[in-house]
Design an enzyme around this catalytic site. Sequence first.
Site, mmCIF file in Angstrom:
data_model
loop_
_atom_site.group_PDB
_atom_site.id
_atom_site.type_symbol
_atom_site.label_atom_id
_atom_site.label_comp_id
_atom_site.label_asym_id
_atom_site.label_seq_id
_atom_site.Cartn_x
_atom_site.Cartn_y
_atom_site.Cartn_z
ATOM 1 N N GLU A 209 -3.734 17.446 -11.891
ATOM 2 C CA GLU A 209 -3.863 17.893 -13.305
ATOM 3 C C GLU A 209 -5.565 18.203 -13.520
ATOM 4 O O GLU A 209 -6.000 17.657 -14.484
ATOM 5 C CB GLU A 209 -3.392 16.816 -14.196
ATOM 6 C CG GLU A 209 -3.437 17.515 -15.799
ATOM 7 C CD GLU A 209 -2.856 16.681 -16.752
ATOM 8 O OE1 GLU A 209 -1.695 16.038 -16.325
ATOM 9 O OE2 GLU A 209 -3.102 16.593 -17.894
ATOM 10 N N HIS B 22 1.304 13.581 -29.913
ATOM 11 C CA HIS B 22 0.711 12.371 -30.041
ATOM 12 C C HIS B 22 -0.213 11.847 -31.095
ATOM 13 O O HIS B 22 0.058 10.456 -31.475
ATOM 14 C CB HIS B 22 -0.433 12.402 -28.609
ATOM 15 C CG HIS B 22 0.137 12.254 -27.200
ATOM 16 N ND1 HIS B 22 -0.588 13.211 -26.283
ATOM 17 C CD2 HIS B 22 1.389 12.092 -26.826
ATOM 18 C CE1 HIS B 22 0.226 12.915 -25.210
ATOM 19 N NE2 HIS B 22 1.183 12.167 -25.381
ATOM 20 N N LYS C 80 8.415 23.185 -13.702
ATOM 21 C CA LYS C 80 7.449 22.026 -13.284
ATOM 22 C C LYS C 80 6.995 21.918 -12.015
ATOM 23 O O LYS C 80 6.014 21.653 -11.523
ATOM 24 C CB LYS C 80 8.038 20.811 -14.099
ATOM 25 C CG LYS C 80 7.075 19.582 -14.050
ATOM 26 C CD LYS C 80 7.259 18.109 -14.673
ATOM 27 C CE LYS C 80 6.209 17.429 -14.454
ATOM 28 N NZ LYS C 80 6.388 16.255 -14.934
ATOM 29 N N GLU D 177 11.800 18.743 -24.709
ATOM 30 C CA GLU D 177 11.166 19.159 -23.403
ATOM 31 C C GLU D 177 11.433 20.469 -22.719
ATOM 32 O O GLU D 177 10.803 21.122 -22.280
ATOM 33 C CB GLU D 177 11.095 17.801 -22.444
ATOM 34 C CG GLU D 177 10.421 16.404 -22.878
ATOM 35 C CD GLU D 177 8.938 16.453 -23.168
ATOM 36 O OE1 GLU D 177 8.169 17.603 -22.689
ATOM 37 O OE2 GLU D 177 8.320 15.578 -23.591
ATOM 38 N N HIS E 199 2.050 18.550 -27.292
ATOM 39 C CA HIS E 199 1.557 17.137 -26.972
ATOM 40 C C HIS E 199 0.320 16.821 -27.955
ATOM 41 O O HIS E 199 0.175 15.539 -28.362
ATOM 42 C CB HIS E 199 1.427 16.682 -25.644
ATOM 43 C CG HIS E 199 2.794 16.665 -25.076
ATOM 44 N ND1 HIS E 199 3.807 17.653 -24.857
ATOM 45 C CD2 HIS E 199 3.564 15.499 -24.303
ATOM 46 C CE1 HIS E 199 4.767 17.244 -24.109
ATOM 47 N NE2 HIS E 199 4.482 15.939 -23.945
ATOM 48 N N ARG F 169 -2.002 22.232 -14.864
ATOM 49 C CA ARG F 169 -0.832 21.284 -15.231
ATOM 50 C C ARG F 169 -0.660 20.761 -16.644
ATOM 51 O O ARG F 169 0.154 20.469 -17.475
ATOM 52 C CB ARG F 169 -0.992 19.954 -14.315
ATOM 53 C CG ARG F 169 0.110 19.102 -14.421
ATOM 54 C CD ARG F 169 0.313 17.812 -13.281
ATOM 55 N NE ARG F 169 1.340 17.033 -13.479
ATOM 56 C CZ ARG F 169 2.081 16.325 -12.974
ATOM 57 N NH1 ARG F 169 1.424 16.359 -11.565
ATOM 58 N NH2 ARG F 169 2.901 15.717 -13.320
ATOM 59 N N ASN G 292 1.613 19.656 -21.365
ATOM 60 C CA ASN G 292 1.346 18.993 -22.621
ATOM 61 C C ASN G 292 1.581 19.862 -23.785
ATOM 62 O O ASN G 292 0.883 19.584 -24.698
ATOM 63 C CB ASN G 292 0.169 18.386 -22.636
ATOM 64 C CG ASN G 292 -0.045 17.409 -21.356
ATOM 65 O OD1 ASN G 292 1.133 16.770 -21.108
ATOM 66 N ND2 ASN G 292 -1.305 17.304 -20.883
ATOM 67 N N HIS H 61 9.639 10.136 -28.396
ATOM 68 C CA HIS H 61 8.544 11.012 -27.680
ATOM 69 C C HIS H 61 9.034 12.567 -28.002
ATOM 70 O O HIS H 61 8.027 13.257 -28.565
ATOM 71 C CB HIS H 61 8.283 10.692 -26.326
ATOM 72 C CG HIS H 61 7.170 11.534 -25.469
ATOM 73 N ND1 HIS H 61 6.097 11.328 -25.900
ATOM 74 C CD2 HIS H 61 7.680 12.583 -24.595
ATOM 75 C CE1 HIS H 61 5.507 12.541 -25.191
ATOM 76 N NE2 HIS H 61 6.360 13.122 -24.496
ATOM 77 N N ARG I 46 0.690 -1.184 0.048
ATOM 78 C CA ARG I 46 0.102 0.084 -0.028
ATOM 79 C C ARG I 46 0.747 1.310 0.084
ATOM 80 O O ARG I 46 0.439 2.257 0.442
ATOM 81 C CB ARG I 46 -0.964 0.112 1.324
ATOM 82 C CG ARG I 46 -2.017 -1.199 1.331
ATOM 83 C CD ARG I 46 -3.008 -0.881 1.909
ATOM 84 N NE ARG I 46 -4.055 -2.049 2.131
ATOM 85 C CZ ARG I 46 -4.130 -3.167 2.474
ATOM 86 N NH1 ARG I 46 -2.796 -3.341 3.486
ATOM 87 N NH2 ARG I 46 -4.989 -4.083 2.375
ATOM 88 N N LYS J 270 3.676 11.497 -11.451
ATOM 89 C CA LYS J 270 2.784 10.619 -12.419
ATOM 90 C C LYS J 270 3.819 9.349 -12.475
ATOM 91 O O LYS J 270 4.979 9.283 -12.803
ATOM 92 C CB LYS J 270 2.989 11.207 -13.720
ATOM 93 C CG LYS J 270 1.949 12.283 -13.754
ATOM 94 C CD LYS J 270 1.458 12.577 -15.104
ATOM 95 C CE LYS J 270 0.438 13.663 -15.259
ATOM 96 N NZ LYS J 270 0.021 14.338 -16.571
#
Length: 360
Positions: free
Chosen positions: A237, A252, A227, A185, A248, A241, A245, A265, A121, A143
């Site tokens: 998010e 994507h 960040k 990035e 992106h 946040r 992206n 990426h 946990r 994340k």
Amino acid sequence: MDKITVNLEKRSYQILFGQDVLSVIGTICSDLKLGSSVAVITNPTVAALYYEPVRAALVQAGFTVYKVEIPDGEEYKNIETLKEIYSRLIDCGLDRGSFIVALGGGVVGDVAGFAAATYLRGIPFVQVPTTLLAQVDSSVGGKTGINHEKGKNLIGAFYQPVSVLVDVATLDTLPEREFLSGMAEVVKYGVAMDGGLFDFIHDNADRLLARDKESLLTVIKRSCALKGEIVAQDEMETGLRAVLNYGHTFGHAVETLTGYREYTHGEAVAIGMARAARVSERMGHSGKSETERIIALLETLGLPTRLPSFDAAAYRDALLRDKKVRDRGLNFVFNRGIGDFHIGRVTDIEALLEAAGIGE
Ligand code: NAD
Ligand code: GLY
């Protein structure tokens, strides 16, 4: 060693930056009072380069160290790898007084972080990112997760590390393509959030490309600070946040259309930023000269900016794969000039494609 704090009340943590951070990981973990046993999760590529100094420093500080190796590659960021990690942690007898060190790039960091979030946990974990992308992005912000066969990063948790240790010397061994992918990035932070950072990258492009440590430390620290500020305000998010992206949306789409095989990426994000800059200009948030400066900087850094040639219908389908997007439109991150952003809802996808110059 320089430090930045990510302010999340009881879950606040420091990001430490330097050129020889691996050798002091034992002292740092002792200061964090993390228990006596540690599993270092890594992959064979990174382990061959950096496991030994990390192990030695941890042992010297009195920790019992277990090595957990997972295969190298995005295709192993999955439930099978996670099960292997759980089995190894159980076999090593790691209890709630133990912790995890994630030693590697974003793949290791995401999987190891999710293992830490869920084993017993939740046990503490320390991020030791060794790619530029992981040092400026994935190791900060909590994340964690794995891919599902139906899509990337579909299973996961927000789970913050207790510390992030950025050793810029590890970038010496990074393959060029991976290094440039991380630079995309860094450019993202400059374009969307910090004109000073953008100018610094522009003025020091040669030094950065030669991997000069001081220049790299400057951009890595600034990226993490930006960040960290965003994560502190919008950890889960719910809105803000999403600025992370930037680039992106089309990035994507490019990754989807090329089956994740043709571009890294960061390369896809570079292409996406060139389109986002154009959309921002056409929709009145930015000017032509800013678009040109953004694209020129990406090209100076050796990053791609041209969309792979698929027809407009293919791009539309890739953007609209998600049913929610089809019904309600998508949130798009515009650059406002260079160094600022605006997040707006776009419901007219045809207008977005046209503004991006797709199908012209
Ligand atoms: P990666 O982890 O696959 O690393 C790239 C390659 O570099 C790998 O082969 C790795 O073994 C190797 N490598 C790592 N460090 C090295 C070093 N110092 N020297 C030599 N080789 C080294 O890729 P990545 O770009 O670091 O991370 C991509 C992953 O990050 C994706 O899964 C993506 O979803 C995730 N990500 C997560 C977040 C987040 O917020 N959690 C953000 C962005 C990306
Ligand atoms: N990489 C995007 C985020 O952390 O939110």
